[in-house]
Write a protein that holds these residues in place. Structure first.
Motif, mmCIF file in Angstrom:
data_model
loop_
_atom_site.group_PDB
_atom_site.id
_atom_site.type_symbol
_atom_site.label_atom_id
_atom_site.label_comp_id
_atom_site.label_asym_id
_atom_site.label_seq_id
_atom_site.Cartn_x
_atom_site.Cartn_y
_atom_site.Cartn_z
ATOM 1 N N PRO A 45 -0.768 -0.384 -2.827
ATOM 2 C CA PRO A 45 -1.894 0.088 -2.017
ATOM 3 C C PRO A 45 -2.865 -1.041 -1.633
ATOM 4 C CG PRO A 45 -1.519 1.594 -3.828
ATOM 5 C CD PRO A 45 -0.627 0.404 -4.059
ATOM 6 N N TRP A 46 -3.102 -1.968 -2.559
ATOM 7 C CA TRP A 46 -4.003 -3.084 -2.253
ATOM 8 C C TRP A 46 -3.398 -3.956 -1.155
ATOM 9 C CZ3 TRP A 46 -4.157 -8.347 -2.044
ATOM 10 C CH2 TRP A 46 -5.424 -8.935 -2.012
ATOM 11 N N ILE A 47 -2.092 -4.230 -1.247
ATOM 12 C CA ILE A 47 -1.423 -5.043 -0.223
ATOM 13 C C ILE A 47 -1.512 -4.348 1.132
ATOM 14 C CG2 ILE A 47 0.785 -6.025 0.524
ATOM 15 C CD1 ILE A 47 1.454 -6.319 -2.532
ATOM 16 N N PHE A 48 -1.255 -3.047 1.168
ATOM 17 C CA PHE A 48 -1.380 -2.288 2.417
ATOM 18 C C PHE A 48 -2.795 -2.387 2.963
ATOM 19 C CE2 PHE A 48 2.728 -0.390 2.222
ATOM 20 C CZ PHE A 48 2.917 0.344 3.386
ATOM 21 N N ASP A 49 -3.776 -2.261 2.079
ATOM 22 C CA ASP A 49 -5.180 -2.287 2.496
ATOM 23 C C ASP A 49 -5.581 -3.654 3.040
ATOM 24 O OD1 ASP A 49 -7.794 -1.094 2.735
ATOM 25 O OD2 ASP A 49 -8.389 -2.275 0.967
ATOM 26 N N LYS A 50 -5.176 -4.713 2.376
ATOM 27 C CA LYS A 50 -5.607 -6.065 2.759
ATOM 28 C C LYS A 50 -4.734 -6.711 3.825
ATOM 29 C CE LYS A 50 -8.984 -5.961 -0.079
ATOM 30 N NZ LYS A 50 -10.248 -5.487 0.424
ATOM 31 N N GLU A 51 -3.425 -6.434 3.796
ATOM 32 C CA GLU A 51 -2.504 -7.109 4.712
ATOM 33 C C GLU A 51 -1.909 -6.171 5.755
ATOM 34 O OE1 GLU A 51 0.488 -9.168 2.448
ATOM 35 O OE2 GLU A 51 -1.002 -10.127 1.173
ATOM 36 N N GLY A 52 -2.170 -4.872 5.602
ATOM 37 C CA GLY A 52 -1.592 -3.892 6.508
ATOM 38 C C GLY A 52 -0.130 -3.647 6.186
ATOM 39 N N GLU A 53 0.442 -2.681 6.877
ATOM 40 C CA GLU A 53 1.843 -2.363 6.622
ATOM 41 C C GLU A 53 2.750 -3.534 6.978
ATOM 42 O OE1 GLU A 53 5.294 1.007 7.354
ATOM 43 O OE2 GLU A 53 3.315 1.340 8.235
ATOM 44 N N ILE A 54 2.420 -4.267 8.026
ATOM 45 C CA ILE A 54 3.260 -5.413 8.432
ATOM 46 C C ILE A 54 3.291 -6.467 7.330
ATOM 47 C CG2 ILE A 54 3.457 -7.347 10.031
ATOM 48 C CD1 ILE A 54 2.536 -5.413 12.232
ATOM 49 N N GLY A 55 2.153 -6.756 6.734
ATOM 50 C CA GLY A 55 2.102 -7.725 5.640
ATOM 51 C C GLY A 55 2.955 -7.282 4.467
ATOM 52 N N PHE A 56 2.850 -5.988 4.135
ATOM 53 C CA PHE A 56 3.679 -5.470 3.044
ATOM 54 C C PHE A 56 5.159 -5.556 3.402
ATOM 55 C CE2 PHE A 56 6.186 -2.044 1.227
ATOM 56 C CZ PHE A 56 6.121 -2.406 -0.106
ATOM 57 N N ARG A 57 5.507 -5.161 4.624
ATOM 58 C CA ARG A 57 6.924 -5.165 5.031
ATOM 59 C C ARG A 57 7.499 -6.589 5.026
ATOM 60 N NH1 ARG A 57 8.211 -0.250 3.657
ATOM 61 N NH2 ARG A 57 6.920 1.291 4.693
ATOM 62 N N ASN A 58 6.682 -7.578 5.337
ATOM 63 C CA ASN A 58 7.146 -8.972 5.256
ATOM 64 C C ASN A 58 7.479 -9.340 3.811
ATOM 65 O OD1 ASN A 58 6.847 -9.328 8.016
ATOM 66 N ND2 ASN A 58 4.820 -10.239 7.836
ATOM 67 N N ARG A 59 6.602 -8.960 2.892
ATOM 68 C CA ARG A 59 6.864 -9.213 1.465
ATOM 69 C C ARG A 59 8.121 -8.464 1.010
ATOM 70 N NH1 ARG A 59 2.305 -10.807 -1.974
ATOM 71 N NH2 ARG A 59 0.461 -11.167 -0.694
ATOM 72 N N GLU A 60 8.243 -7.225 1.469
ATOM 73 C CA GLU A 60 9.382 -6.397 1.098
ATOM 74 C C GLU A 60 10.695 -7.011 1.594
ATOM 75 O OE1 GLU A 60 9.987 -1.698 1.288
ATOM 76 O OE2 GLU A 60 9.866 -2.607 3.283
ATOM 77 N N GLN A 61 10.698 -7.497 2.820
ATOM 78 C CA GLN A 61 11.910 -8.095 3.376
ATOM 79 C C GLN A 61 12.349 -9.303 2.557
ATOM 80 O OE1 GLN A 61 11.907 -8.610 7.635
ATOM 81 N NE2 GLN A 61 13.558 -10.098 7.562
ATOM 82 N N ALA A 62 11.407 -10.151 2.190
ATOM 83 C CA ALA A 62 11.731 -11.327 1.373
ATOM 84 C C ALA A 62 12.256 -10.907 0.003
ATOM 85 C CB ALA A 62 10.502 -12.225 1.232
ATOM 86 N N MET A 63 11.648 -9.884 -0.585
ATOM 87 C CA MET A 63 12.072 -9.422 -1.911
ATOM 88 C C MET A 63 13.459 -8.798 -1.857
ATOM 89 S SD MET A 63 11.468 -9.360 -5.087
ATOM 90 C CE MET A 63 9.803 -10.002 -5.000
#
Length: 172
Positions: A45-63
């Motif tokens: 939730p913090w990542i979504f709040d600070k980086e938005g869904e795109i920021g989270f999805r970028n992290r998710e893709q790398a993971m």
């Protein structure tokens, strides 16, 4: 040993069933969202709040790329992992993919007290889940080696069903 990868909507049982299967198969279990949280030191939730869904999805893709590069793990992905073409390719190549299906009613029942799901912070979470399922169901099916229903089924039965059906799959 080949990876076993779980996809499906939130509340379908990917982490719970994944852990049980990993124990049964004596394989390590990984949850892509939990790995993101461990590495970043922040919750989803913090990542979504600070980086938005795109920021989270970028992290998710790398993971997902990293975890699918492992050998012999059971991996539970987040419900939205399939929305990116690159993730679907990586997941399909990364191992056997099991799509866990659950009705919206089951999903709501399993997640209504879980405040760590940013996409459910709406007035009508059930409608959000229905809308997400309409969008994502074809994407889950596109890469699935197996589709397994989890509604009203004891966990042990679901695990046995998956193990039996995995043995019947032809090589790909």
């Amino acid at each position: 040993m080949q990876n076993l990868i779980f996809v499906g909507p939130m509340g379908a049982g990917k982490s719970t069933i994944g852990r049980l299967l990993a124990k049964e198969l004596r394989m390590p279990f990984k949850d892509s969202d939990k790995e993101i949280e461990l590495r970043s030191g922040a919750n989803v939730p913090w990542i979504f709040d600070k980086e938005g869904e795109i920021g989270f999805r970028n992290r998710e893709q790398a993971m997902i790329a990293e975890l699918c590069g492992c050998n012999g793990v059971v991996l539970a992905t987040g419900g939205g992992a399939v929305i990116r073409d690159e993730n679907r390719r990586t997941l399909y190549i990364g191992g056997r993919v099991v799509y866990l299906r659950a009705s919206v009613e089951q999903q709501v029942g399993r997640t209504y007290r879980d405040y760590s799901r940013p996409l459910l912070h709406t007035i009508d979470p059930a409608r959000t889940m229905r809308d997400l399922l309409v969008q994502r169901d074809p994407l889950y099916r596109e890469i699935a080696d197996l589709v397994v229903e989890t509604d009203e089924r004891p966990l042990r039965i679901v695990v046995c069903d998956i193990l039996e059906r995995l043995q019947q799959l032809p090589p790909r």
